[in-house]
Design an enzyme around this catalytic site. Structure first.
Site: not given
Lengths: 491, 295
Positions: A198, A272, A306, A403
């Site tokens: 997906k 991840e 990331c 983040e």
């Protein structure tokens, strides 16, 4: 050095002599259908409930296409077709035959690289030069690399006689849509698995284009299934009883939910997740190249990375110099139409993400951070954020801890190696870090102490299919790339 | 020393140069830059076989680069050996074009200081507006940086009012760290311009070497407020490459360096390729090289 000895020395002035004329990559021949269906069992099929959602170009806010929304029934169909393909075909053919299909996908992607790059840029907002120079070549790199492994699986883990897992459910993010699809599909197929993948809801197009390519390549029906939708579609894949392995790349919040829901299910899992990479410049570094490295580390792909080097640590003796150079460099960065070949920073991927980034910028200001943004102008339509630098921040600041996933850099200073190692590791993430020094021994001394899955020396954001990539702590577990990435799909 | 020498990372420099080369220049921007580049050329002839006739021809080319397009900018200077300075000065006949002369026993620089100073004074006395000197690469590579510094300072004094360009001959310096160091020595010793190469040694000017020198100039500017000029020389023979250099200058030093006071191209064949591209921009057609006069 660039530190001003005298306050009367004027800043260098940029941009008045060369005003780059628009140089847009032509997208006239690019074919985007009005409506995209689900790719299940080698066919494009309408979703059971007949629901669709729009995907837009974040640089113009124009609708590009309607994308099918898969629900649990559609996901079940996709998993069943993957299982059927695995039992009846994919697990029966030789490794070299699997490799043949993967090589074919890689070659076809090469031939159509430009088309994929343009669609990636239109759907996701990233600069065309990155889509062309990074995303698509990386995707191709991954398919070629793992194609080579397909007939050597028995040697991958000596003495263990490794076998495929079966059906892998894979959920990927919106920052590198095609590349992430390649990172997931290539090793899974090489190892002998079938997949249900997906893509993220804001960037489904290149995954669906890849589905067309896979169909054209003659890959047996059901080996690759691509279902589109939002979080609930992803949840349906992850929680499907007949999925043997889940691979997720995305936010730490969702990663935690997945890990909870998979507890006790016996499914293999790799995650991840997010990161807050430390980028450390020592006084003995090649300063101008380090500054360029910082720009590349945090503003690459609008900071939607990331492993972005979003926390800069500069040794105190050169802090002023580095900051002056960073500010000068921001003056020559070009923001705007992502299809323009001269664009360095494109559009923020979605309104939602833009709101998140702006919230963080406000938080940074409220925490007492000193904001620097260049005076460049932004397009009226679309989602844009100027490259941002925060100084006067500390470990306790949220902009340093959390983040942001946008073009926001925080700058802190340090005096000793011990101090910077402690600062760099004082985070719940551990995905990436960078060390800039001319001294080789210092690279290893510092690098070995940093708790990060990847530490770059005098460079940043460098990737290769042969090299494993993944995180520590809340940045996830499991590795993608290299032999490590292959074993994640073997038992 | 007003500034500390930073290290240079070759890979990082190459990556940055590749980014300059990926800038796309089109339409009016391109037209403007081609003309600007022409205006920055030091039209050069440095052959043992140079004759007064050839130098006169070069000077005429400098004044009127292409008769068919009378409104073109002139080049910045003509660059010749000291023995041709008088001829050049006369041929230029009051045009606002400088005469640059190589000196200090160009191109090797293998002579004692007094001879180099005589060479310089001779060129200046003949009427040179600019002096292009070579550094003693042997002394530099031996680590005798003081010698190199003192020599440049002495030549600077001999130049009087003439502007001094210091040629590092980067093709013989072997590392970018050496290029940085030599740039700093030249600037601190009194160079008005720093220049990459004589054109007699390969490689001559390259983008990485030029970038290292531009960054030195930038750092010196921020530490003193003084602007030093830059001249890549040799190896830049086509317009496309010249435009890449201009992108590099404009994104490294900025607008103040985008003129021939602070940036020059040392080249013999670049001018004609620039003219060819300018004609192409005006007429839409590429003309054969036969349509352009040799310098």
């Amino acid at each position: 050095m660039a530190k001003k000895e005298n306050k009367n020395i004027a800043d260098l002035k940029f941009g008045a002599t060369i005003e780059y004329a628009p140089a847009p990559e032509s997208n006239a021949h690019i074919e985007i259908k009005k409506k995209y269906e689900l790719f299940i069992g080698g066919e494009f099929v309408a979703p059971e409930k007949g629901k669709y959602f729009p995907t837009i170009n974040p640089a113009t806010e124009e609708k590009l296409a309607d994308i099918a929304k898969a629900d649990a029934t559609d996901v079940d169909k996709a998993v069943k077709s993957a299982r059927y393909a695995y039992d009846n075909y994919w697990s029966k053919i030789s490794g070299s035959q699997r490799g043949k299909y993967l090589f074919r996908i890689a070659r076809m992607l090469q031939e159509r690289a430009r088309e994929f790059a343009i669609i990636e840029t239109m759907d996701g907002g990233k600069p065309i030069k990155e889509a062309k120079g990074f995303d698509v070549p990386m995707a191709i790199n991954w398919f070629f690399y793992y194609a080579g492994w397909a007939d050597k699986i028995e040697y991958a883990v000596p003495g263990k006689n490794p076998e495929a897992l079966g059906v892998a459910g894979q959920v990927i993010p919106w920052n590198f849509p095609l590349m992430m699809a390649a990172w997931k599909i290539a090793p899974a197929l090489a190892a002998g698995n079938c997949v249900v993948l997906k893509p993220a809801e804001t960037t489904s197009l290149t995954a669906l284009k890849l589905a067309e390519l896979i169909q054209e390549a003659g890959v047996p029906p059901g080996v690759v299934n691509i279902v589109t939708g939002e979080g609930d579609t992803g949840a349906a894949i992850v929680n499907h009883a007949d999925v043997d392995k889940v691979a997720f790349t995305g936010s730490t919040r969702v990663g935690k939910m997945i890990q909870k829901s998979l507890a006790g299910s016996g499914k293999k899992l790799t995650l991840e997740l997010g990161g807050k990479g430390a980028n450390i410049i020592f006084e003995d570094a090649a300063i101008d190249q380090a500054v360029e490295g910082v720009i590349n580390a945090v503003y690459f792909n609008q900071g939607h990375v990331c492993c972005a080097g979003s926390r800069l640590f500069v040794q105190e003796g050169i802090a002023e110099t580095v900051l002056q150079k960073l500010k000068d460099r921001l003056k020559t960065i070009r923001i705007g139409n992502p299809l323009d070949k001269n664009t360095d920073i494109g559009a923020i991927n979605s309104k939602k993400q833009l709101d998140t980034v702006q919230d963080y910028i406000n938080i940074g200001i409220n925490e007492g951070g000193k904001l620097y943004q260049d005076k460049c102008s932004l397009p009226k339509k679309g989602f844009w954020c100027k490259p941002t630098i925060f100084t006067n921040v500390s470990q306790a600041s949220r902009v340093v801890q959390e983040e942001i996933f946008g073009p926001v850099l925080t700058v802190q200073t340090f005096r000793t190696i011990d101090e910077v190692v402690e600062l760099a590791n004082n985070t719940y993430y551990g995905l990436s870090a960078g060390v800039w020094t001319d001294k080789g021994s210092k690279v290893f001394q510092v690098g070995n102490q940093l708790k990060a899955g990847v530490v770059w020396a005098n460079s940043f954001n460098k990737f290769d299919a042969t090299s494993p990539f993944g995180g520590f702590k809340e940045s996830g577990f499991g590795r993608e790339g290299g032999l490590h990435g292959l074993t994640a799909y073997l038992k | 020393m007003p500034f500390k020498t930073p290290k240079i990372d070759r890979v990082g420099i190459q990556e940055r140069c590749a980014k300059f080369q990926s800038r796309s220049l089109k339409a009016d921007t391109k037209k403007k830059l081609l003309r600007l580049a022409l205006n920055m050329v030091d039209l050069t002839t440095l052959e043992g076989s140079d004759t007064p006739g050839k130098v006169k021809q070069l000077c005429n080319k400098a004044i009127l680069p292409h008769g068919a397009l009378p409104n073109l900018p002139q080049v910045a200077a003509v660059c010749v050996y000291p023995s041709q300075v008088k001829t050049a000065k006369k041929a230029l006949n009051g045009a606002k074009i400088n005469v640059a002369s190589v000196a200090t026993v160009f191109p090797s620089g293998q002579a004692k200081l007094s001879i180099k100073l005589d060479d310089t004074r001779f060129a200046v006395d003949e009427g040179a507006d600019e002096i292009d000197m070579v550094i003693s690469r042997g002394e530099f590579l031996r680590g005798n940086h003081n010698y190199v510094f003192d020599e440049i300072a002495a030549v600077k004094e001999a130049c009087g009012k003439a502007r001094l360009k210091v040629i590092l001959e980067t093709g013989e310096l072997s590392t970018l760290d050496n290029v940085r160091k030599a740039s700093e020595i030249a600037i601190l010793a009194g160079a008005d311009f720093i220049k990459t190469s004589t054109g007699k040694i390969q490689p001559a000017a390259t983008m990485p070497v030029t970038l290292v020198m531009l960054e030195t100039i930038r750092d010196y500017y921020y530490s003193t407020g003084i602007k030093i000029g830059m001249k890549p020389a040799g190896g830049i023979s086509n317009a496309k490459l010249a435009l890449h250099y201009l992108v590099m200058v404009s994104e490294t030093l900025g607008d103040d360096w985008m003129n021939n006071n602070y940036f020059r191209f040392g080249a013999s064949s670049l001018a004609n390729d620039l003219l060819r591209q300018i004609v192409k921009q005006e007429s839409g057609l590429y003309q054969s090289k036969d349509y352009f006069s040799i310098g």
